[in-house]
Design a protein around this motif. Structure first.
Motif, mmCIF file in Angstrom:
data_model
loop_
_atom_site.group_PDB
_atom_site.id
_atom_site.type_symbol
_atom_site.label_atom_id
_atom_site.label_comp_id
_atom_site.label_asym_id
_atom_site.label_seq_id
_atom_site.Cartn_x
_atom_site.Cartn_y
_atom_site.Cartn_z
ATOM 1 N N THR A 184 17.417 5.510 -8.733
ATOM 2 C CA THR A 184 18.053 5.165 -10.005
ATOM 3 C C THR A 184 17.979 3.670 -10.313
ATOM 4 O O THR A 184 17.656 3.270 -11.437
ATOM 5 N N LEU A 185 18.259 2.841 -9.324
ATOM 6 C CA LEU A 185 18.388 1.401 -9.557
ATOM 7 C C LEU A 185 17.066 0.639 -9.435
ATOM 8 O O LEU A 185 16.920 -0.433 -10.030
ATOM 9 N N TRP A 186 16.117 1.160 -8.701
ATOM 10 C CA TRP A 186 14.901 0.388 -8.428
ATOM 11 C C TRP A 186 13.680 0.840 -9.232
ATOM 12 O O TRP A 186 12.645 0.189 -9.193
ATOM 13 N N ALA A 187 13.796 1.938 -9.946
ATOM 14 C CA ALA A 187 12.632 2.486 -10.644
ATOM 15 C C ALA A 187 12.049 1.509 -11.662
ATOM 16 O O ALA A 187 10.831 1.461 -11.875
ATOM 17 N N LYS A 188 12.893 0.688 -12.271
ATOM 18 C CA LYS A 188 12.421 -0.223 -13.328
ATOM 19 C C LYS A 188 11.397 -1.231 -12.822
ATOM 20 O O LYS A 188 10.547 -1.703 -13.579
ATOM 21 N N ASN A 189 11.474 -1.579 -11.530
ATOM 22 C CA ASN A 189 10.522 -2.537 -10.947
ATOM 23 C C ASN A 189 9.319 -1.854 -10.297
ATOM 24 O O ASN A 189 8.485 -2.533 -9.683
ATOM 25 N N GLN A 190 9.233 -0.537 -10.420
ATOM 26 C CA GLN A 190 8.181 0.218 -9.743
ATOM 27 C C GLN A 190 7.198 0.867 -10.713
ATOM 28 O O GLN A 190 6.409 1.714 -10.311
ATOM 29 N N MET A 191 7.234 0.447 -11.964
ATOM 30 C CA MET A 191 6.336 1.040 -12.959
ATOM 31 C C MET A 191 4.900 0.541 -12.762
ATOM 32 O O MET A 191 4.682 -0.661 -12.573
ATOM 33 N N PRO A 192 3.912 1.437 -12.807
ATOM 34 C CA PRO A 192 2.509 1.047 -12.597
ATOM 35 C C PRO A 192 2.015 0.081 -13.673
ATOM 36 O O PRO A 192 2.398 0.180 -14.836
ATOM 37 N N LYS A 193 1.177 -0.861 -13.244
ATOM 38 C CA LYS A 193 0.548 -1.828 -14.150
ATOM 39 C C LYS A 193 -0.956 -1.807 -13.922
ATOM 40 O O LYS A 193 -1.433 -1.348 -12.876
ATOM 41 N N MET A 194 -1.700 -2.338 -14.877
ATOM 42 C CA MET A 194 -3.156 -2.346 -14.752
ATOM 43 C C MET A 194 -3.619 -3.165 -13.559
ATOM 44 O O MET A 194 -4.598 -2.816 -12.894
ATOM 45 N N TYR A 195 -2.931 -4.264 -13.254
ATOM 46 C CA TYR A 195 -3.359 -5.106 -12.129
ATOM 47 C C TYR A 195 -3.150 -4.399 -10.774
ATOM 48 O O TYR A 195 -3.678 -4.841 -9.757
ATOM 49 N N ASP A 196 -2.393 -3.305 -10.782
ATOM 50 C CA ASP A 196 -2.215 -2.547 -9.535
ATOM 51 C C ASP A 196 -3.537 -1.935 -9.064
ATOM 52 O O ASP A 196 -3.752 -1.748 -7.856
ATOM 53 N N LEU A 197 -4.423 -1.614 -10.013
ATOM 54 C CA LEU A 197 -5.728 -1.049 -9.645
ATOM 55 C C LEU A 197 -6.543 -2.048 -8.841
ATOM 56 O O LEU A 197 -7.196 -1.697 -7.851
ATOM 57 N N LYS A 198 -6.521 -3.311 -9.257
ATOM 58 C CA LYS A 198 -7.252 -4.357 -8.521
ATOM 59 C C LYS A 198 -6.656 -4.544 -7.130
ATOM 60 O O LYS A 198 -7.383 -4.790 -6.166
ATOM 61 N N TRP A 199 -5.329 -4.414 -7.049
ATOM 62 C CA TRP A 199 -4.660 -4.537 -5.747
ATOM 63 C C TRP A 199 -5.155 -3.437 -4.806
ATOM 64 O O TRP A 199 -5.441 -3.706 -3.634
ATOM 65 N N MET A 200 -5.252 -2.226 -5.315
ATOM 66 C CA MET A 200 -5.707 -1.104 -4.497
ATOM 67 C C MET A 200 -7.167 -1.261 -4.089
ATOM 68 O O MET A 200 -7.553 -0.891 -2.971
ATOM 69 N N MET A 201 -7.994 -1.832 -4.971
ATOM 70 C CA MET A 201 -9.429 -1.968 -4.695
ATOM 71 C C MET A 201 -9.709 -2.925 -3.546
ATOM 72 O O MET A 201 -10.716 -2.776 -2.842
ATOM 73 N N VAL A 202 -8.821 -3.888 -3.324
ATOM 74 C CA VAL A 202 -9.018 -4.831 -2.207
ATOM 75 C C VAL A 202 -7.962 -4.613 -1.118
ATOM 76 O O VAL A 202 -7.752 -5.463 -0.261
ATOM 77 N N VAL A 203 -7.307 -3.439 -1.158
ATOM 78 C CA VAL A 203 -6.295 -3.056 -0.158
ATOM 79 C C VAL A 203 -5.239 -4.147 -0.014
ATOM 80 O O VAL A 203 -4.808 -4.458 1.106
#
Length: 327
Positions: A184-203
């Protein structure tokens, strides 16, 4: 003389009577065994009978569906839970041995940046401690017979299983409370962003060799890996909580036998997934990321750690004036 002859006659008569009775008993036993075999075969084939029971299963003397589900749990899910726990630990130990950990470039700054409130830290441990205990006791209940029971006495094993069951039931409530508060309290900071894809690509920049070495992709308050863990915890924690309530309070919800079995399987599958994610989360926080554990101990993180692993968030709090250091 007549007296002795009489005794001998009685003894002979008794001998023949016992022999005849034993022979008859063997034949009856053989007949019962044959009949039992035929009955079990008919029941397994779906043969129905009549009873005064009013249960939904009153025509079903053997629930072969139940047996298949229980075999699935013991033959597949139990080893899978063991693999999720011990397998992930082995994988991470080998990975760290080959790759090393993620060091802070330039070392610790000595400046601690406010990241989590004391309430957030409390919520984390409210969910984390019961989660670990549930994993360990759940593993004992579902798979302990593989790696514990063969090496201890039956009395100790019975006591260990009973203690695990009690702890598992008790820890379920604080786990569900911690889960509900975190989601309930932390979901607002856990929303996916486009830059998350780049993070995943370089682990996430945690690889110390090849083209990934030295990469530090953008990340906000939570990086892509943390978001993946959060949403897995949110989704499968919900399944674990719902199925756990059905199993913990059957008299309250009165689930059908089929629903109870489905809940049992879903509970085990979700536990396997959360166990695997938990091991990754624990290793990343305590070993893999230098300076990471401090966040959930004091609520503060080193400034170097903040700028290296969560640069977008660090730039944001500097820009909006909410940056606060520990005095």
């Amino acid at each position: 003389m007549n007296k002795w002859l009489k005794h001998i006659g009685v003894a002979i008569a008794l001998f023949f009577s016992v022999s005849v009775f034993a022979n008859a008993t063997d034949k009856v036993g053989d007949t019962i065994e044959v009949n039992n075999g035929q009955i079990w075969a008919q029941l397994k084939a779906g043969e129905e009978g009549r009873t005064t029971s009013t249960s939904e299963f009153h025509t079903q003397a053997i629930n072969t569906y139940d047996l298949r589900v229980l075999e699935l749990r013991s033959d597949i899910l139990a080893p899978a839970l063991m693999a999720a726990l011990f397998g992930m630990i082995i994988i991470f130990v080998l990975f760290i041995k080959v790759n090393g950990i993620s060091k802070l470039h330039g070392g610790y700054s000595g400046k601690l940046v406010y990241r989590w409130s004391k309430f957030d830290v409390s919520i984390h441990w409210l969910g984390a401690i019961p989660c670990l205990l549930l994993i360990l006791t759940g593993l004992m209940l579902i798979a302990g017979r593989y790696f514990v029971q063969p090496y201890i006495g039956e009395g100790l094993w019975a006591s260990l299983v009973n203690a695990s069951k009690q702890i598992h039931d008790i820890m379920a409530i604080p786990f569900m409370l911690g889960w509900a508060l975190m989601v309930t309290l932390w979901a607002k900071n856990q929303m996916p962003k486009m830059y998350d894809l780049k993070w995943m690509m370089v682990v996430g920049g945690y690889i110390n060799f090849g083209p990934f070495k030295g990469k530090h992709p953008d990340a906000g308050f939570a990086n892509a890996g943390e978001k993946l863990w959060f949403w897995a915890f949110a989704a499968f924690g919900l399944v674990i909580s719902a199925s756990g309530m059905l199993l913990l309070f059957p008299n309250l919800f009165e689930p059908s036998r089929t629903l109870s079995l489905i809940a049992l399987v879903l509970h085990s599958v979700s536990a396997i997934i959360i166990t695997a994610f938990s091991i990754v989360h624990i290793f990343m926080a305590t070993v893999m990321s230098e300076g990471g554990m401090e966040c959930m101990v004091s609520g503060y993180c080193d400034e170097t750690w903040a700028s290296q692993h969560h640069n977008l968030w660090f730039d944001e709090i500097k820009a909006n004036g909410t940056l606060k250091y520990k005095e």
